[in-house]
Design a protein around this motif. Structure first.
Motif, PDB file in Angstrom:
ATOM      1  N   ILE B 307       6.647  49.564  32.798  1.00 38.82           N
ATOM      2  CA  ILE B 307       5.368  47.626  33.274  1.00 38.82           C
ATOM      3  C   ILE B 307       4.413  47.769  31.714  1.00 38.82           C
ATOM      4  O   ILE B 307       3.139  46.867  31.353  1.00 38.82           O
ATOM      5  N   LEU B 313       1.246  42.133  30.753  1.00 36.56           N
ATOM      6  CA  LEU B 313       0.503  43.128  30.528  1.00 36.56           C
ATOM      7  C   LEU B 313      -0.307  42.769  29.182  1.00 36.56           C
ATOM      8  O   LEU B 313      -1.769  43.002  29.269  1.00 36.56           O
ATOM      9  N   ASP B 316      -2.725  40.089  28.852  1.00 38.41           N
ATOM     10  CA  ASP B 316      -4.074  40.121  30.133  1.00 38.41           C
ATOM     11  C   ASP B 316      -5.521  41.005  29.219  1.00 38.41           C
ATOM     12  O   ASP B 316      -6.058  40.930  29.424  1.00 38.41           O
ATOM     13  N   TRP B 411       1.446  41.120  35.764  1.00 40.08           N
ATOM     14  CA  TRP B 411       2.115  42.796  35.920  1.00 40.08           C
ATOM     15  C   TRP B 411       1.214  43.364  37.078  1.00 40.08           C
ATOM     16  O   TRP B 411       2.118  44.271  37.955  1.00 40.08           O
ATOM     17  N   VAL B 412       0.347  43.035  37.504  1.00 43.74           N
ATOM     18  CA  VAL B 412      -0.239  43.716  38.984  1.00 43.74           C
ATOM     19  C   VAL B 412       0.279  43.674  39.771  1.00 43.74           C
ATOM     20  O   VAL B 412       1.230  44.544  40.676  1.00 43.74           O
ATOM     21  N   TYR B 415       3.032  45.178  39.862  1.00 45.10           N
ATOM     22  CA  TYR B 415       2.740  47.355  40.050  1.00 45.10           C
ATOM     23  C   TYR B 415       1.989  47.641  41.416  1.00 45.10           C
ATOM     24  O   TYR B 415       2.763  48.452  41.855  1.00 45.10           O
TER      25      TYR B 415
END
Lengths: 143, 713
Positions: B307, B313, B316, B411-412, B415
Motif C-alpha cells: 500500500i 496514497l 492523498d 488506500w484507507v 489498509y
C-alpha cells in the motif's frame, strides 16, 4: 507516459545510506517486513519526497550523496514520473521546467533530501513497528 | 480454641503464605477455595505440625523446590506460626472465671538437605509460645507449652478436628470389612475418651491378681485355681498380643487401601489424558493451523507494505498541494499552446529544396541556404515548444487522475481491510498457540511407562490387601475362640475360688483383686457405653437435621434414625426399625451426611471447643442436600474452616455469602498451563490470593471459567 527522468540517477544523502537500508527489504536478510516496510530504496525515497511536499519542507541540496538507483526505475510505477513533473511545476510555477527533466529531478531530489530525516524519525518511534508507525502518520495526515 | 491466623514458610508446597481465619460468631465460616492438588492436605499437615510438631508429622516437610540444584548442601528453615484464642476456666473462691486468652505459637525446624536432595536430616523442633496481655505478647515458659496446647486441642482429638470428607466415608464404606469398619469407629470413640490411664490400671490389676493366685496354697482347689488363673492370664496375654497384631494388620490394610485408591486415581488420570497417538495427530493439525495463520499474517503485512507504493496514497499525500501545477496546465490549455502540426510542412519544403513561396532552397544557392538555416531554426524551436506542449498536454489530461478525491476512500479502505485481516490472523494464531501449548503439556504428561508402573504397583498393593484380609480373618477368628475359651476358664476360676478354704489369705487377696479388677473393667465399659450413647444421640440429631424434610435427602421419610451400636457399628433405620445398610441403601449425599454427623457428634461430645477443619465436605452432594449439609456444619461447629473445590461451591454461594467471614483461594503453580490461565511468577509452590468464591484474579484465573461465569451471573 514517457519517463522523462530515465537517463538520470536518483541520489540520496550518504549520511542516511545505512539507516535507509534498514527499512528496505530488498537486499537485507532476516528482516521482517514489519520492520522493513519498503520494498526498494526508490519506494523509501518516493515516500520521503511525498512527505516533504505534503509538509512544505524546504528543499535541501546535499553535496555528499550516493547514486541510489537510476531513475529509469520510475517507469515501473509510471504515475511517479507524472507526479514528479507536477511537483516540479508546482514548486517553480514555470511551465518551461517541463522541458528540463534534470532540473525537475533535482527539485524532487532536494525535496526528498528534506523528507528523508523526517521519514526516518517517523519510522523510529519506539513501542511500535516501523510499519505501524508509518501508517499511523499517514492516517493522521489523511484525516 | 479458635484459630485466628496462620503463616507458613517453607512447608512443602507452602513457601510463604498467611491465612486469616474467620472468628466472628455470626460469620464463623472460613472458606479456602482450592482444587485438588493445590496443597489442601499440605496445609492441614502444616497446621497439625505447627500444633504438635515432628513427633506427629514424621514425613519430610521441607519444600523440594528450594533444594539447590548446584550440588551443594542446602539448609532450609521451615516455620509455622499460629495465632489462636483459648477459653481457660479457673475457679477462685467458689467462683468460676472464664478467661479468653490469646496465644501465638511459633514452631521452627532446620532441615539439612544433601547435594541434589539425595538425603536429609531434620533438626529438633524449636517451639515458642507467646501469650498476649495488655502490653503485648509475652513468652510462656517452655515447660508449660505442651500442657497449654494439650488443654486447648488434645492430641488424641486431632483426627476428629482435622477431617478429610472423603476419608471419613471409611466409617461405612463397603470396600472395608465389617471388622475394619468397627475398628475405625471404635478407634474414633477411644480417641475421644483417651482412657489410656484406666487401661493401664486394668492391666496392672491383672498382673497383681496373677501374682496373688501364685501365692495361694497349692493343695485341693488351690492348685486348680492357680493353673486356671495361669491359663487365663496366658490366654489374656495371647489375646492382647493378637489384638495388637490385628490392629497393626488393620492399620496396614487401611494404608494399603488408601494407597490403592491413590494409585487407581492416578491410573484414571493417566487414562483420562487420552490417547497419545490421537493427541499427537491433533497437535499436528493445530500446527498446520498455526502455519496458516503465520502465512496469513505474512501476506497481510506484505499487502500493507505494498500500500505504501500505492498511487492513491501518493495522491492523498501530494494531491492537495498540486493546485499550482494544475492551474498552470489549465492556463496553457486555454492559450491553446498545445502541439501545432506545421513542422512536417516545413520539413517537406526543405526536402524538396523548394519554399512554400516557390523560391529555391538548395544549399548551393546562398540565399536558399540562408533560408534553409532559418527554416531549420524554426523547426527546432517548434520541436522544443512542441515537446513542452506535448508534455504539458499529457500532464493536463492526466492531471484529473492526480487530484485528491475527498469522497474516495482509496488506500484507507484497502489498509483497513488488511489490518482487519492482520488482527484476525494474529488472534487466531494466539488462540492456536495457547491450544498447542496446552495439548503439548498434556502430551508431556502422558507417559506409558508411568501408567504401567502405576498398574504394577496397584497389582502389588491388591495382592498385599488380599494377604492382609486373610490375616485379619484368621486373627479375628482366633481371638474370638480364645475369648470363648477364657470365658470357660473364668467360670472355673470363679468355681475354684469359691471353694478355697477361708484361711487361705492369698486366696482372699486374689478374690479382692478380682473384684477391684471387675469394678475397673465395668467402669471402663460403662464410660465407653455412656460416651458411645452420647455420640450416638448427637449423631442422630445432627443427621436428622441434615436430612430434614426440606433438604430433599429423605423423600417419604424413609430414614427415621441412626445409631451407634455397642459393637461400634453405624446403623441407619427406616420405618418400623428396619435396618438400612448405610453403604448400599443410602445415596452418596446421605452417606456423606452420616459420616460428617458422626465426626461432628464426636467433637461435640469431646467437650473441647475447637475449630473444625474439614477437607472436601461437600463432595458427591448437590442442590438442597448440599445446602443442608453445609448449613448444619456451620450451625454445629464453633469455628468452621473448609477446603472447598470449585464444584463444591456450586449451589451454596449464598450460604457462603451469609456465613463466611473469610474466603481465600489456594492455587498451585504447577497447574499452569493446563488448569491455570496465567503463568505464575514462581514454580513448584502453592499460591494464595484474596479472591472469594465469586472472584478470580491473575493468580487464580482458571482456563475453564464456566463455574466462575455462572457465579458472576
Amino acid at each position: 507516459m514517457e519517463n522523462v527522468f530515465a537517463p538520470y540517477q536518483i541520489t540520496m544523502p550518504s549520511s542516511y545510506q545505512d539507516s535507509i537500508k534498514n527499512y528496505v527489504s530488498t537486499g537485507t536478510r532476516s528482516q521482517s517486513r514489519e520492520n522493513a516496510p519498503f520494498n526498494r530504496q526508490i519506494d523509501f525515497w518516493y515516500m520521503a519526497l511525498c512527505l516533504a511536499f505534503n509538509k512544505g519542507l524546504t528543499p535541501i541540496k546535499e553535496k555528499d550523496t550516493y547514486n541510489a538507483i537510476t531513475a529509469e526505475i520510475l517507469s515501473r510505477n509510471s504515475f511517479r514520473a507524472v507526479q514528479m513533473q507536477m511537483i516540479a511545476l508546482s514548486e517553480t510555477n514555470d511551465e518551461q521546467i517541463l522541458n528540463a527533466p534534470k532540473e525537475m529531478l533535482d527539485i524532487c531530489i532536494n525535496l526528498a533530501n528534506a523528507g528523508i530525516p523526517l521519514l526516518l524519525s517517523i519510522l523510529n518511534v519506539p513501542d511500535a513497528t516501523p510499519l505501524q508507525n508509518i501508517f499511523d502518520e499517514l492516517e493522521s495526515l489523511s484525516k | 480454641m479458635k484459630l485466628v491466623k496462620a503463616s507458613f514458610k517453607n512447608f512443602r508446597l507452602l513457601r510463604d503464605i498467611s491465612i486469616d481465619f474467620a472468628v466472628d460468631e455470626d460469620k464463623k465460616l472460613t472458606v479456602i477455595r482450592a482444587e485438588n492438588g493445590t496443597g489442601k492436605t499440605t496445609l492441614m499437615s502444616a497446621l497439625i505440625w505447627g500444633l504438635y510438631g515432628s513427633r506427629v508429622v514424621t514425613e519430610k516437610i521441607y519444600p523440594l523446590s528450594v533444594v539447590d540444584d548446584d550440588g551443594t548442601e542446602s539448609q532450609i528453615t521451615t516455620e509455622v506460626e499460629i495465632d489462636f484464642t483459648a477459653e481457660e476456666v479457673t475457679t477462685r473462691n467458689s467462683r468460676t472465671v472464664v478467661k479468653n486468652k490469646k496465644y501465638r505459637l511459633i514452631r521452627k525446624v532446620i532441615t539439612k538437605v544433601s547435594s541434589f536432595g539425595r538425603s536429609f536430616s531434620q533438626g529438633q523442633d524449636e517451639v515458642i509460645l507467646l501469650e498476649y496481655d495488655e502490653t503485648g505478647f509475652k513468652p510462656v515458659i517452655q515447660s508449660k507449652i505442651e500442657s497449654i496446647i494439650e488443654r486447648t486441642l488434645p492430641l488424641h482429638l486431632k483426627d476428629i478436628y482435622f477431617t478429610d470428607g472423603d476419608a471419613a466415608l471409611t466409617f461405612i464404606e463397603s470396600t472395608a470389612t465389617a471388622t475394619e469398619k468397627k475398628h475405625r469407629v471404635r478407634k474414633a470413640i477411644e480417641s475421644l475418651l483417651s482412657m489410656k490411664e484406666l487401661e493401664s490400671i486394668i492391666k496392672n490389676l491383672k498382673n497383681v491378681k496373677l501374682s496373688f493366685a501364685k501365692q495361694i496354697d497349692n493343695t485341693n482347689y488351690g492348685k486348680k485355681l492357680v493353673d486356671a488363673e495361669t491359663t487365663y492370664q496366658d490366654n489374656e496375654e495371647w489375646i492382647e498380643g493378637a489384638e495388637d497384631d490385628l490392629n497393626i494388620c488393620l492399620t496396614d490394610k487401611k494404608e494399603a487401601d488408601s494407597q490403592l485408591k491413590t494409585l487407581k486415581s492416578k491410573i484414571e488420570e493417566q487414562l483420562k489424558l487420552g490417547n497419545k497417538t490421537a493427541l499427537a495427530a491433533e497437535i499436528k493439525g493445530i500446527n498446520k493451523l498455526i502455519e496458516r495463520s503465520r502465512s496469513g499474517i505474512k501476506t497481510s503485512v506484505s499487502d500493507q507494505c505494498n500500500i505504501l507504493n500505492n498511487k492513491d496514497l501518493a495522491i492523498d499525500l501530494i494531491g492537495s498541494k498540486l493546485e499550482t501545477s494544475i492551474l498552470l496546465l489549465n492556463k496553457m490549455n486555454a492559450k491553446d499552446k498545445f502541439p501545432m502540426q506545421f513542422i512536417p510542412v516545413l520539413k517537406h519544403a526543405l526536402d524538396k529544396n523548394e519554399c512554400l513561396c516557390g523560391s529555391d532552397l538548395s544549399e548551393t544557392d546562398p540565399e536558399g541556404n540562408s533560408k534553409r538555416i532559418y527554416m531549420s531554426g524554426i523547426i527546432n524551436d517548434c520541436k522544443q515548444v512542441d515537446q513542452l506542449n506535448k508534455r504539458a498536454s499529457n500532464l493536463f489530461f492526466a492531471s484529473d487522475k492526480y487530484k485528491k478525491d475527498e469522497t474516495s476512500k482509496g488506500w484507507v479502505s484497502e489498509y483497513d481491510k488488511c489490518i482487519t485481516q492482520f488482527f484476525s490472523f494474529n488472534s487466531t494464531l494466539d488462540e492456536n498457540l495457547q491450544y498447542q501449548k496446552k495439548k503439548e503439556a498434556v502430551l508431556d504428561e502422558i507417559s506409558d511407562e508411568l501408567l504401567n508402573a502405576y498398574r504394577e504397583q496397584a497389582s502389588t498393593t491388591e495382592t498385599k490387601i488380599r494377604e492382609f484380609n486373610a490375616e485379619i480373618t484368621k486373627l479375628t477368628e482366633e481371638i474370638r475362640r480364645s475369648k470363648e475359651r477364657n470365658q470357660d476358664v473364668k467360670a472355673d476360676i470363679d468355681k475354684y475360688s469359691a471353694k478355697l478354704g477361708k484361711n487361705n489369705t492369698a486366696g482372699g487377696k486374689h478374690i479382692l483383686t478380682d473384684t477391684v479388677l471387675q469394678i475397673f473393667e465395668n467402669t471402663f465399659e460403662v464410660i465407653k457405653t455412656t460416651e458411645l450413647e452420647k455420640v450416638s444421640k448427637e449423631m442422630n440429631s445432627i443427621f436428622l437435621s441434615m436430612i430434614g424434610a426440606e433438604s430433599g435427602l429423605n423423600p417419604n421419610g424413609m430414614i427415621r434414625s441412626c445409631r451407634l451400636t455397642q459393637e461400634f457399628e453405624i446403623k441407619v433405620f427406616g420405618p418400623n426399625e428396619q435396618s438400612l445398610n448405610p453403604d448400599t441403601e443410602l445415596n452418596g449425599a446421605s452417606r456423606r451426611a452420616i459420616t460428617l454427623s458422626f465426626i461432628l457428634a464426636l467433637t461435640k461430645v469431646s467437650n473441647v471447643t475447637a475449630a473444625n477443619i474439614i477437607d472436601t465436605p461437600l463432595g458427591m452432594t448437590s442442590g438442597l442436600v448440599k445446602q443442608s449439609i453445609l448449613e448444619n456444619l456451620i450451625k454445629q461447629g464453633s469455628q468452621i474452616i473448609m477446603f472447598l473445590t470449585y464444584d463444591e461451591i456450586k449451589g451454596v454461594e449464598k450460604i457462603i455469602d451469609q456465613y463466611a467471614g473469610s474466603t481465600v483461594t489456594l492455587s498451585f503453580s504447577g497447574h499452569y498451563p493446563i488448569m491455570l490461565k496465567n503463568k505464575p511468577a514462581r514454580q513448584g509452590e502453592s499460591m494464595l490470593c484474596e479472591c472469594n468464591h465469586r472472584q478470580c484474579c491473575e493468580i487464580c484465573e482458571r482456563t475453564d471459567q464456566t463455574n466462575m461465569q455462572l457465579r458472576r451471573a
